[in-house]
Design a protein around this motif. Structure first.
Motif, PDB file in Angstrom:
ATOM      1  N   THR A   1       0.811  -1.361  -0.209  1.00 24.02           N
ATOM      2  CA  THR A   1       0.195   0.009   0.226  1.00 24.02           C
ATOM      3  C   THR A   1       1.218   1.289  -0.473  1.00 24.02           C
ATOM      4  N   TYR A   2       0.341   2.268  -0.471  1.00 26.35           N
ATOM      5  CA  TYR A   2       1.106   3.912  -0.832  1.00 26.35           C
ATOM      6  C   TYR A   2       0.173   4.646   0.320  1.00 26.35           C
ATOM      7  N   GLY A   3       0.640   6.394   1.177  1.00 23.56           N
ATOM      8  CA  GLY A   3       0.268   6.781   1.433  1.00 23.56           C
ATOM      9  C   GLY A   3      -0.841   7.497   0.536  1.00 23.56           C
TER      10      GLY A   3
ATOM     11  N   HIS B   1       2.437  -2.656  -7.246  1.00 25.53           N
ATOM     12  CA  HIS B   1       3.208  -1.031  -5.525  1.00 25.53           C
ATOM     13  C   HIS B   1       1.836  -0.275  -5.909  1.00 25.53           C
ATOM     14  N   HIS B   2       1.260   0.209  -5.181  1.00 26.37           N
ATOM     15  CA  HIS B   2      -0.055   0.924  -4.647  1.00 26.37           C
ATOM     16  C   HIS B   2       0.460   2.508  -5.046  1.00 26.37           C
ATOM     17  N   LEU B   3      -0.040   3.244  -5.881  1.00 26.21           N
ATOM     18  CA  LEU B   3      -0.765   4.065  -5.622  1.00 26.21           C
ATOM     19  C   LEU B   3      -1.285   5.227  -5.926  1.00 26.21           C
TER      20      LEU B   3
ATOM     21  N   ALA C   1      -3.006   1.849  -9.086  1.00 24.36           N
ATOM     22  CA  ALA C   1      -3.591   2.905  -9.471  1.00 24.36           C
ATOM     23  C   ALA C   1      -5.047   3.468  -9.023  1.00 24.36           C
ATOM     24  N   LEU C   2      -5.159   4.515  -7.369  1.00 23.56           N
ATOM     25  CA  LEU C   2      -6.344   4.820  -7.063  1.00 23.56           C
ATOM     26  C   LEU C   2      -6.656   6.662  -6.286  1.00 23.56           C
ATOM     27  N   ARG C   3      -7.072   6.871  -6.514  1.00 22.31           N
ATOM     28  CA  ARG C   3      -7.136   8.119  -6.045  1.00 22.31           C
ATOM     29  C   ARG C   3      -6.962   8.638  -4.761  1.00 22.31           C
ATOM     30  N   GLY C   4      -7.058   7.796  -3.926  1.00 23.43           N
ATOM     31  CA  GLY C   4      -6.464   8.189  -3.043  1.00 23.43           C
ATOM     32  C   GLY C   4      -7.726   8.827  -1.882  1.00 23.43           C
ATOM     33  N   ASP C   5      -7.718   9.432  -0.736  1.00 24.19           N
ATOM     34  CA  ASP C   5      -8.188  10.038  -0.028  1.00 24.19           C
ATOM     35  C   ASP C   5      -7.295  11.114   0.412  1.00 24.19           C
ATOM     36  N   VAL C   6      -7.868  12.660   1.452  1.00 23.44           N
ATOM     37  CA  VAL C   6      -7.172  12.999   1.620  1.00 23.44           C
ATOM     38  C   VAL C   6      -6.928  12.605   3.351  1.00 23.44           C
TER      39      VAL C   6
ATOM     40  N   TYR D   1      -9.501  11.511 -10.254  1.00 24.32           N
ATOM     41  CA  TYR D   1     -10.894  10.129 -10.579  1.00 24.32           C
ATOM     42  C   TYR D   1      -9.308   9.532  -9.927  1.00 24.32           C
ATOM     43  N   ALA D   2      -9.476   7.805  -9.936  1.00 25.55           N
ATOM     44  CA  ALA D   2      -8.828   6.986 -10.114  1.00 25.55           C
ATOM     45  C   ALA D   2      -8.539   6.786 -11.769  1.00 25.55           C
ATOM     46  N   SER D   3      -9.474   7.010 -12.405  1.00 24.77           N
ATOM     47  CA  SER D   3      -9.304   6.734 -14.065  1.00 24.77           C
ATOM     48  C   SER D   3      -8.495   7.906 -14.495  1.00 24.77           C
TER      49      SER D   3
ATOM     50  N   CYS E   1     -12.055  -1.991  -7.015  1.00 25.39           N
ATOM     51  CA  CYS E   1     -13.351  -1.676  -7.306  1.00 25.39           C
ATOM     52  C   CYS E   1     -14.675  -2.017  -5.056  1.00 25.39           C
ATOM     53  N   TYR E   2     -15.871  -2.309  -5.907  1.00 25.48           N
ATOM     54  CA  TYR E   2     -16.455  -1.536  -4.196  1.00 25.48           C
ATOM     55  C   TYR E   2     -17.500  -2.662  -4.504  1.00 25.48           C
ATOM     56  N   PRO E   3     -16.979  -4.085  -4.210  1.00 26.22           N
ATOM     57  CA  PRO E   3     -18.548  -5.122  -4.215  1.00 26.22           C
ATOM     58  C   PRO E   3     -20.371  -4.029  -3.070  1.00 26.22           C
TER      59      PRO E   3
ATOM     60  N   GLY F   1     -20.364  -0.770  -3.446  1.00 33.50           N
ATOM     61  CA  GLY F   1     -20.140   0.317  -3.555  1.00 33.50           C
ATOM     62  C   GLY F   1     -19.228   1.484  -2.367  1.00 33.50           C
ATOM     63  N   HIS F   2     -19.186   2.567  -4.014  1.00 31.08           N
ATOM     64  CA  HIS F   2     -18.029   3.382  -3.330  1.00 31.08           C
ATOM     65  C   HIS F   2     -18.153   4.363  -2.010  1.00 31.08           C
ATOM     66  N   ILE F   3     -17.801   4.503  -0.691  1.00 34.07           N
ATOM     67  CA  ILE F   3     -18.908   4.957   0.827  1.00 34.07           C
ATOM     68  C   ILE F   3     -19.405   5.736   0.332  1.00 34.07           C
TER      69      ILE F   3
ATOM     70  N   GLU G   1     -20.690   2.473 -13.461  1.00 35.51           N
ATOM     71  CA  GLU G   1     -20.427   3.612 -14.899  1.00 35.51           C
ATOM     72  C   GLU G   1     -19.000   3.669 -13.801  1.00 35.51           C
ATOM     73  N   HIS G   2     -18.243   4.339 -13.049  1.00 35.43           N
ATOM     74  CA  HIS G   2     -17.422   4.962 -12.742  1.00 35.43           C
ATOM     75  C   HIS G   2     -15.502   2.809 -13.317  1.00 35.43           C
ATOM     76  N   LEU G   3     -16.507   2.457 -13.294  1.00 37.94           N
ATOM     77  CA  LEU G   3     -15.805   1.100 -12.780  1.00 37.94           C
ATOM     78  C   LEU G   3     -15.337   0.812 -14.435  1.00 37.94           C
ATOM     79  N   LYS G   4     -16.433   0.627 -15.614  1.00 40.90           N
ATOM     80  CA  LYS G   4     -15.538   0.757 -16.774  1.00 40.90           C
ATOM     81  C   LYS G   4     -14.789   1.946 -17.488  1.00 40.90           C
ATOM     82  N   GLN G   5     -15.077   2.894 -16.416  1.00 39.61           N
ATOM     83  CA  GLN G   5     -14.072   4.023 -16.935  1.00 39.61           C
ATOM     84  C   GLN G   5     -12.991   3.718 -16.502  1.00 39.61           C
ATOM     85  N   LYS G   6     -12.881   3.032 -15.903  1.00 39.17           N
ATOM     86  CA  LYS G   6     -11.842   3.113 -15.170  1.00 39.17           C
ATOM     87  C   LYS G   6     -11.013   2.223 -16.302  1.00 39.17           C
ATOM     88  N   GLU G   7     -11.974   1.154 -16.823  1.00 40.68           N
ATOM     89  CA  GLU G   7     -11.313  -0.336 -17.668  1.00 40.68           C
ATOM     90  C   GLU G   7     -10.985   0.034 -19.171  1.00 40.68           C
TER      91      GLU G   7
HETATM   92  P1  FAD Z   1     -12.061   5.965  -7.720  1.00 37.40           P
HETATM   93  O1  FAD Z   1     -12.556   5.210  -8.871  1.00 37.40           O
HETATM   94  O2  FAD Z   1     -11.509   7.709  -8.770  1.00 37.40           O
HETATM   95  O3  FAD Z   1     -13.205   6.446  -7.455  1.00 37.40           O
HETATM   96  C1  FAD Z   1     -13.530   7.591  -5.886  1.00 37.40           C
HETATM   97  C2  FAD Z   1     -14.834   8.029  -6.157  1.00 37.40           C
HETATM   98  O4  FAD Z   1     -15.322   8.744  -7.526  1.00 37.40           O
HETATM   99  C3  FAD Z   1     -16.105   7.209  -6.580  1.00 37.40           C
HETATM  100  O5  FAD Z   1     -17.180   7.069  -5.429  1.00 37.40           O
HETATM  101  C4  FAD Z   1     -16.078   6.775  -7.603  1.00 37.40           C
HETATM  102  O6  FAD Z   1     -17.947   6.852  -7.907  1.00 37.40           O
HETATM  103  C5  FAD Z   1     -16.288   8.785  -8.394  1.00 37.40           C
HETATM  104  N1  FAD Z   1     -15.800   8.956  -9.621  1.00 37.40           N
HETATM  105  C6  FAD Z   1     -15.388   7.924 -10.449  1.00 37.40           C
HETATM  106  N2  FAD Z   1     -15.256   8.359 -10.868  1.00 37.40           N
HETATM  107  C7  FAD Z   1     -16.238   9.745 -11.203  1.00 37.40           C
HETATM  108  C8  FAD Z   1     -16.376  11.087 -12.507  1.00 37.40           C
HETATM  109  N3  FAD Z   1     -16.118  10.110 -13.712  1.00 37.40           N
HETATM  110  N4  FAD Z   1     -17.664  11.267 -11.912  1.00 37.40           N
HETATM  111  C9  FAD Z   1     -18.297  11.551 -10.724  1.00 37.40           C
HETATM  112  N5  FAD Z   1     -17.715  10.543  -9.906  1.00 37.40           N
HETATM  113  C10 FAD Z   1     -17.082   9.733 -10.253  1.00 37.40           C
HETATM  114  N6  FAD Z   1      -5.543   4.134  -0.129  1.00 37.40           N
HETATM  115  C11 FAD Z   1      -4.861   4.538  -0.033  1.00 37.40           C
HETATM  116  O7  FAD Z   1      -4.822   5.722   0.396  1.00 37.40           O
HETATM  117  N7  FAD Z   1      -3.867   3.509  -0.399  1.00 37.40           N
HETATM  118  C12 FAD Z   1      -3.418   2.841  -0.715  1.00 37.40           C
HETATM  119  O8  FAD Z   1      -2.533   1.726  -0.737  1.00 37.40           O
HETATM  120  C13 FAD Z   1      -5.020   2.134  -0.765  1.00 37.40           C
HETATM  121  N8  FAD Z   1      -4.950   0.628  -1.368  1.00 37.40           N
HETATM  122  C14 FAD Z   1      -6.587   0.445  -1.588  1.00 37.40           C
HETATM  123  C15 FAD Z   1      -6.529  -1.233  -2.118  1.00 37.40           C
HETATM  124  C16 FAD Z   1      -7.746  -0.944  -2.466  1.00 37.40           C
HETATM  125  C17 FAD Z   1      -7.845  -2.640  -3.107  1.00 37.40           C
HETATM  126  C18 FAD Z   1      -8.395  -0.245  -2.688  1.00 37.40           C
HETATM  127  C19 FAD Z   1     -10.251  -0.868  -2.429  1.00 37.40           C
HETATM  128  C20 FAD Z   1      -9.000   0.575  -1.429  1.00 37.40           C
HETATM  129  C21 FAD Z   1      -7.490   1.405  -1.431  1.00 37.40           C
HETATM  130  N9  FAD Z   1      -7.194   2.800  -1.214  1.00 37.40           N
HETATM  131  C22 FAD Z   1      -5.891   2.649  -0.896  1.00 37.40           C
HETATM  132  C23 FAD Z   1      -8.642   2.809  -0.593  1.00 37.40           C
HETATM  133  C24 FAD Z   1      -8.491   4.315  -2.111  1.00 37.40           C
HETATM  134  O9  FAD Z   1      -8.047   5.283  -1.915  1.00 37.40           O
HETATM  135  C25 FAD Z   1     -10.061   5.230  -1.236  1.00 37.40           C
HETATM  136  O10 FAD Z   1     -11.328   3.632  -1.044  1.00 37.40           O
HETATM  137  C26 FAD Z   1     -10.590   5.955  -2.265  1.00 37.40           C
HETATM  138  O11 FAD Z   1     -11.417   7.200  -1.927  1.00 37.40           O
HETATM  139  C27 FAD Z   1     -11.124   5.721  -3.812  1.00 37.40           C
HETATM  140  O12 FAD Z   1     -10.086   5.090  -4.531  1.00 37.40           O
HETATM  141  P2  FAD Z   1     -10.399   5.139  -6.179  1.00 37.40           P
HETATM  142  O13 FAD Z   1      -9.502   4.466  -6.636  1.00 37.40           O
HETATM  143  O14 FAD Z   1     -11.935   3.688  -6.023  1.00 37.40           O
HETATM  144  O15 FAD Z   1     -11.543   6.536  -6.818  1.00 37.40           O
END
Ligand code: FAD
Length: 300
Positions: free
Chosen positions: A52-54, A81-83, A110-115, A129-131, A149-151, A153-155, A165-171
């Motif tokens: 994982t990555y901060g 490598h998570h990023l 590739a992840l968006r991450g959280d503040v 966004y991660a895409s 991906c989120y079984p 849904g994302h929180i 839709e957002h999963l498809k965008q990532k693919e």
């Molecule tokens: P995204 O896919 O960008 O989604 C974030 C939110 O935006 C979702 O609600 C999505 O529905 C929404 N969204 C996406 N695209 C759009 C769009 N085009 N328009 C509007 N809304 C949109 N965090 C860390 O800090 N470090 C880690 O190493 C880490 N590892 C993880 C590993 C896994 C397997 C998982 C499931 C999570 C991990 N996380 C990690 C947590 C992750 O960073 C958070 O869940 C974060 O809130 C979302 O990241 P994401 O890449 O899924 O974001």
């Protein structure tokens, strides 16, 4: 090797892809501890280990790259490598990608991450966004890229339709495979699979499993990820909460049952959140080796 190739080879061999997740230790000097943990896991040979990555970019400080390179170089196991992009600008990101490439790590989640909680810093708009990050990584170099991906849904957005839709965008942005957030009810994962396949998402989707070790860990997960707790698990926690060893045994057993069922369903893979506990990974993988007998009878 690129992880997408591992999924392909395993699929041809009618085997699931089994992976583990570790995190860089927060304490100074903790890297030696993780190396020891990895030595203990060495002969179990999972298909890959993710690190994982901060979200605040602290992966550089807490050694994500160092550990990911060590896994590959010292154990001959593929690393992921998570990023996260949320706090990074494009210049930071290019430097990080260059460093990853130079160390020979070929796979990035590739992840968006959280503040980070309590941080006053503002998130960057570059990787909203991660895409966007997935596209950037592919335009930088020849990496294999996974995404989350989120079984359930994302929180921030629970609607299944938006989730898809957002999963498809990532693919479409180039995600080669997906790793799921932890869940305690396999049905939620099977629903995600059905929805994804009917949305024509074709990439492998791995199930993330986290064995329960304590009540506080479960509470943290519910709060952070919004996962649901089935009543069977609530009863287990209630029954054993005064005895940590028994709770751990029961928590591991619950996770094993989830894994057994997933393998019987012929899932693409299982990703175990080890919490850096060799015994969790060891028992899960030993159990998995026994389960190979079951999964070899399943049609993938
Ligand atoms: P995204 O896919 O960008 O989604 C974030 C939110 O935006 C979702 O609600 C999505 O529905 C929404 N969204 C996406 N695209 C759009 C769009 N085009 N328009 C509007 N809304 C949109 N965090 C860390 O800090 N470090 C880690 O190493 C880490 N590892 C993880 C590993 C896994 C397997 C998982 C499931 C999570 C991990 N996380 C990690 C947590 C992750 O960073 C958070 O869940 C974060 O809130 C979302 O990241 P994401 O890449 O899924 O974001």
């Amino acid at each position: 090797m690129k992880i997408k190739k591992i999924y392909k080879q395993n699929k041809q061999a009618k085997q699931p892809t089994i992976s583990l997740e570790i995190f860089p230790p927060k304490k100074d000097g903790g890297i030696e501890t993780i190396y020891q943990t990895l030595t203990e896991l060495g002969d179990l040979k999972p298909d890959f280990i993710s690190v994982t990555y901060g979200a605040g970019g602290s992966g550089a400080v807490n050694n994500t790259l160092e550990i990911a390179a060590h896994i590959k170089e010292q154990h001959n196991i593929e690393s992921l490598h998570h990023l996260t992009g949320i706090m990074a600008n494009d210049q930071d990101m290019l430097k990080t990608l260059k460093a990853i490439q130079e160390r020979g790590v070929e796979n990035i989640l590739a992840l968006r991450g959280d503040v980070p909680v309590g941080s006053e810093a503002k998130s960057s708009d570059t990787y909203q966004y991660a895409s966007k990050l997935i596209e950037e990584i592919h335009s930088f170099g020849k990496f294999c890229v996974g995404a989350a991906c989120y079984p359930e849904g994302h929180i921030e957005r629970r609607a299944a339709i938006e989730n898809m839709e957002h999963l498809k965008q990532k693919e479409e942005a180039g995600a080669d495979f997906f790793v799921s957030q932890l869940f305690f009810e396999n049905d939620s994962f099977y629903r995600l699979l059905d929805d994804a396949r009917s949305t024509r998402i074709c990439a492998p989707i791995t199930a993330g499993i986290m064995p329960i070790l304590s009540r506080s860990q479960v509470e943290r997960m519910i709060f952070m990820c919004g996962v649901s707790l089935p009543s069977k698990l609530i009863k287990i926690i209630h029954k054993y909460e005064q005895n940590i060893d028994d709770l751990r045994k029961a928590g591991l057993e619950y996770a094993f049952e989830q894994i057994d069922d997933l393998l019987k369903h012929g899932v693409d893979g299982v990703h175990v959140y080890t919490m850096n506990r060799p015994n969790v990974a060891r028992s899960a993988l030993t159990r998995y080796k026994n389960l190979l007998t079951i999964s070899s009878e399943v049609n993938f």
